[in-house]
Design a protein around this motif. Structure first.
Motif, PDB file in Angstrom:
ATOM      1  N   THR A   1       2.306   1.815  -3.410  1.00 18.67           N
ATOM      2  CA  THR A   1       1.457   2.184  -4.473  1.00 18.67           C
ATOM      3  C   THR A   1       1.072   3.685  -4.049  1.00 18.67           C
ATOM      4  O   THR A   1       1.078   4.576  -5.205  1.00 18.67           O
ATOM      5  CB  THR A   1       0.216   1.479  -4.244  1.00 18.67           C
ATOM      6  OG1 THR A   1       0.708  -0.179  -4.549  1.00 18.67           O
ATOM      7  CG2 THR A   1      -0.661   1.720  -5.398  1.00 18.67           C
ATOM      8  N   ALA A   2       0.850   4.052  -2.974  1.00 17.05           N
ATOM      9  CA  ALA A   2       0.510   5.339  -2.683  1.00 17.05           C
ATOM     10  C   ALA A   2       1.728   6.472  -3.030  1.00 17.05           C
ATOM     11  O   ALA A   2       1.292   7.561  -3.377  1.00 17.05           O
ATOM     12  CB  ALA A   2       0.109   5.774  -1.311  1.00 17.05           C
TER      13      ALA A   2
ATOM     14  N   THR B   1       7.113  10.938  -7.057  1.00 13.88           N
ATOM     15  CA  THR B   1       6.039  10.167  -7.912  1.00 13.88           C
ATOM     16  C   THR B   1       6.320   9.628  -9.112  1.00 13.88           C
ATOM     17  O   THR B   1       6.829  10.502 -10.098  1.00 13.88           O
ATOM     18  CB  THR B   1       4.933  11.086  -7.812  1.00 13.88           C
ATOM     19  OG1 THR B   1       4.489  11.632  -6.366  1.00 13.88           O
ATOM     20  CG2 THR B   1       3.577  10.493  -8.339  1.00 13.88           C
TER      21      THR B   1
ATOM     22  N   VAL C   1       0.923  -1.094   0.030  1.00  8.43           N
ATOM     23  CA  VAL C   1       0.066  -0.106  -0.039  1.00  8.43           C
ATOM     24  C   VAL C   1       0.985   1.349   0.124  1.00  8.43           C
ATOM     25  O   VAL C   1       0.707   2.366  -0.811  1.00  8.43           O
ATOM     26  CB  VAL C   1      -0.964  -0.063   1.368  1.00  8.43           C
ATOM     27  CG1 VAL C   1      -1.714   1.448   1.290  1.00  8.43           C
ATOM     28  CG2 VAL C   1      -2.043  -1.105   1.101  1.00  8.43           C
ATOM     29  N   GLY C   2       2.079   1.287   0.863  1.00  7.64           N
ATOM     30  CA  GLY C   2       2.724   2.365   0.965  1.00  7.64           C
ATOM     31  C   GLY C   2       3.486   2.686  -0.301  1.00  7.64           C
ATOM     32  O   GLY C   2       3.545   3.960  -0.905  1.00  7.64           O
TER      33      GLY C   2
ATOM     34  N   PRO D   1       1.598  11.698  -0.630  1.00  7.99           N
ATOM     35  CA  PRO D   1       2.283  10.340   0.225  1.00  7.99           C
ATOM     36  C   PRO D   1       3.818  10.618  -0.157  1.00  7.99           C
ATOM     37  O   PRO D   1       4.870  10.450   0.481  1.00  7.99           O
ATOM     38  CB  PRO D   1       1.483   9.326  -0.551  1.00  7.99           C
ATOM     39  CG  PRO D   1       0.225   9.981  -0.965  1.00  7.99           C
ATOM     40  CD  PRO D   1       0.455  11.074  -1.453  1.00  7.99           C
TER      41      PRO D   1
ATOM     42  N   SER E   1       1.851   6.880  -6.863  1.00 11.60           N
ATOM     43  CA  SER E   1       0.854   7.469  -7.637  1.00 11.60           C
ATOM     44  C   SER E   1       0.440   8.673  -7.394  1.00 11.60           C
ATOM     45  O   SER E   1      -0.348   9.197  -8.058  1.00 11.60           O
ATOM     46  CB  SER E   1      -0.165   6.334  -7.802  1.00 11.60           C
ATOM     47  OG  SER E   1      -0.667   6.173  -6.382  1.00 11.60           O
ATOM     48  N   HIS E   2       0.882   9.272  -6.209  1.00  9.89           N
ATOM     49  CA  HIS E   2       0.200  10.421  -5.596  1.00  9.89           C
ATOM     50  C   HIS E   2       1.490  11.466  -4.826  1.00  9.89           C
ATOM     51  O   HIS E   2       2.287  10.884  -4.464  1.00  9.89           O
ATOM     52  CB  HIS E   2      -0.869  10.291  -4.535  1.00  9.89           C
ATOM     53  CG  HIS E   2      -2.013   9.248  -4.925  1.00  9.89           C
ATOM     54  ND1 HIS E   2      -3.097  10.059  -5.978  1.00  9.89           N
ATOM     55  CD2 HIS E   2      -2.367   8.279  -4.863  1.00  9.89           C
ATOM     56  CE1 HIS E   2      -3.716   9.231  -6.249  1.00  9.89           C
ATOM     57  NE2 HIS E   2      -3.501   7.832  -5.466  1.00  9.89           N
TER      58      HIS E   2
END
Length: 530
Positions: A91-92, A118, A88-89, A99, A95-96
């Motif tokens: 991916t976040a 990113t 999750v970390g 974060p 992609s953003h």
């Protein structure tokens, strides 16, 4: 009624996962790629390779850290949390933007100035988690049950993995390389680099052009880019005002200094300067400053006509960014036209000159403390050597202590250069540990060979006095006075003299006749006669 089944201990399986060959291969790949391959072959390939290695290593590392805090958690829970946090970390962050900013701030707090970018294309490396899962399925079949084996591997593999993750690829800092004029407009060339790999080749330069007197900057048009490319090898250390050719400016290489002339360069006077003492204090507020005289130096300048009849001067000052002389004659340090793509430490422009707060030079504060401790340890070794010579036994231990302090001093000198602040912090820790060991061993030998408690107390007071006296110029150096490093070291060495005098006097407290330090006489005592 049967007894309750105790929960399965997840620590043995998690540690077996951390030391599984798949995980160790990921660890080796991460270290080699980030510290060798990225510097030799920068680009997307080595970036993606780093992500693959990190995704293989991160889940077992997270699982091992969790079991340190909660060793009785079931192994399935530990593994699920490890994969969840990493997946999750990652991916976040990739992609953003928000974060990624949080991750950059967290990594900066752990390992110094860092930048996490990113990049959605990095999500293509997520299947590497399957390789880590395969390693887990094999490792769980042979958990580490032996306490000694677990302890050894924990002390060896876990710190190495933490270092590999925290000390990932070097941070790139912006670097002001050149200045030019294209179609009457000022242009500047910026590059990015890190200690030992600063940009030098024109192919690494990124040009920016200003249409409004260095207030705003844009990428050059294709025609402008061709002109800049054709003239990129021309030295631009001097330039004259187009409408007033007798008015000229030049940079003084090796210093942050610009001179001006009103007679076409026959005579020169100071136009702008940061003194060498101010420059050193300023430079050490930057992360990884390295060679101050080389990287904080005026390199090139360009002179352009102003829109209102005045003129504009733009100077490239290396790590300190760009300097601009406005049309009204005011000199201003503006930093960099754009810090996009770099992990620059100052988002609001270059640091101001003047008073320096300790929190602005935290790494230097560690170096100052290491200097005081190192000289204090040298006084302790000198005390042991003087006492052992007076005892007449074991003087070689004192000489061995002095020899052992030599690499400590050299390591401290290496850290003082601050080419890599993460390495500097590690060097300070090693200096403290090795220095204490080099001083402690001769002291124990001295006491065992016959030194009394009075001697021990005097030597301890000399150590405290030395640390306190050396701490005065060292602390002043962190605050900016004295500003020069060589002056601080000279004052620190002088400050050790009282401690050396005290330990020399303390050696008189050691009595060679002490039964613990004196051998039996080789012949019987003479009888006395009345």
């Amino acid at each position: 009624m049967s007894a309750p089944v105790p929960p399965r201990d997840g620590a043995p399986a998690a540690l077996a996962w951390l030391v599984h060959p798949v995980t160790l291969a990921g660890l080796a790949l991460l270290l080699i790629n980030d510290h060798v391959l990225k510097a030799a072959f920068p680009g997307p390939a080595t970036g993606k390779l780093s992500d693959v290695a990190g995704l293989v290593l991160a889940p077992p590392l997270v699982a091992a850290l969790i079991t340190l805090a909660a060793p009785r958690l079931p192994d399935r829970t530990v593994v699920a949390v490890g994969f969840g946090l990493v997946g999750v970390g990652f991916t976040a962050v990739k992609s953003h933007a928000y974060p990624a900013e949080l991750a950059s701030a967290a990594w900066t707090a752990v390992a110094g100035p860092s930048l996490v970018r990113t990049d959605p294309t990095d999500l293509l490396t997520l299947p590497a988690l399957l390789l880590s899962w395969w390693g887990w399925t094999r490792a769980r079949r042979a958990p580490l049950r032996y306490r000694s084996a677990r302890l050894v591997r924990l002390l060896v593999v876990l710190p190495t993995a933490m270092f590999a993750v925290a000390a990932t690829s070097a941070v790139h800092y912006p670097y002001a390389l050149a200045a030019a004029v294209v179609d009457g407009r000022p242009a500047v060339a910026t590059g990015g680099g890190f200690a030992g790999n600063w940009p030098q080749e024109p192919s690494q330069w990124a040009w920016s052009v200003s249409d409004d007197g260095a207030a705003g900057w844009r990428e050059p048009a294709e025609a402008e880019r061709r002109q800049l490319h054709e003239r990129r090898d021309e030295p631009r250390r001097m330039g004259c005002v187009p409408d007033v050719p007798a008015r000229c400016y030049r940079v003084v290489v090796g210093h942050l200094r610009v001179e001006e002339s009103d007679d076409a360069g026959r005579t020169w006077r100071m136009a702008w300067e940061i003194s060498d003492a101010q420059r050193e204090t300023l430079a050490r507020r930057y992360p990884d400053p390295g060679d101050v005289g080389k990287h904080f130096s005026s390199r090139q300048l360009a002179v352009a006509a102003g829109a209102d009849g005045g003129h504009l001067v733009v100077v490239a000052n290396g790590r300190d960014g760009y300097l601009v002389r406005r049309a009204d004659g005011r000199w201003e340090r503006i930093g960099f036209p754009s810090s996009e793509g770099f992990a620059g430490p100052f988002r609001d422009g270059p640091p101001t000159l003047g008073e320096v707060a300790p929190e602005q030079r935290q790494t230097d504060a560690l170096l100052a403390a290491a200097l005081a401790l190192t000289l204090g340890f040298l006084v302790l070794v000198a005390a042991a050597h003087a006492a052992l010579r007076r005892l007449g036994r074991g003087a070689g231990w004192g000489l061995a202590g002095l020899v052992a302090m030599l690499p400590v001093v050299l390591l401290l000198a290496t850290g003082w250069s601050r080419s890599d602040d993460f390495g500097t912090v590690l060097a300070v820790g090693v200096v403290a540990a090795l220095g204490a060991l080099a001083a402690f061993v001769p002291l124990v030998v001295t006491w065992h060979r016959g030194a009394q408690d009075g001697w021990s107390g005097a030597v301890f007071r000399a150590f405290l006095l030395t640390v306190a006296l050396v701490g005065v110029p060292a602390a002043g150096w962190v605050l900016g006075t004295p500003p020069r490093t060589w002056m601080t070291v000279l004052l620190a060495v002088v400050a050790t003299v009282p401690g050396l005098v005290l330990v020399r006097r303390a050696a008189r407290l050691v009595q060679p006749s002490d039964p613990r330090g004196t051998a039996d006489p080789p012949y019987p005592a003479l009888a006395s006669y009345d």
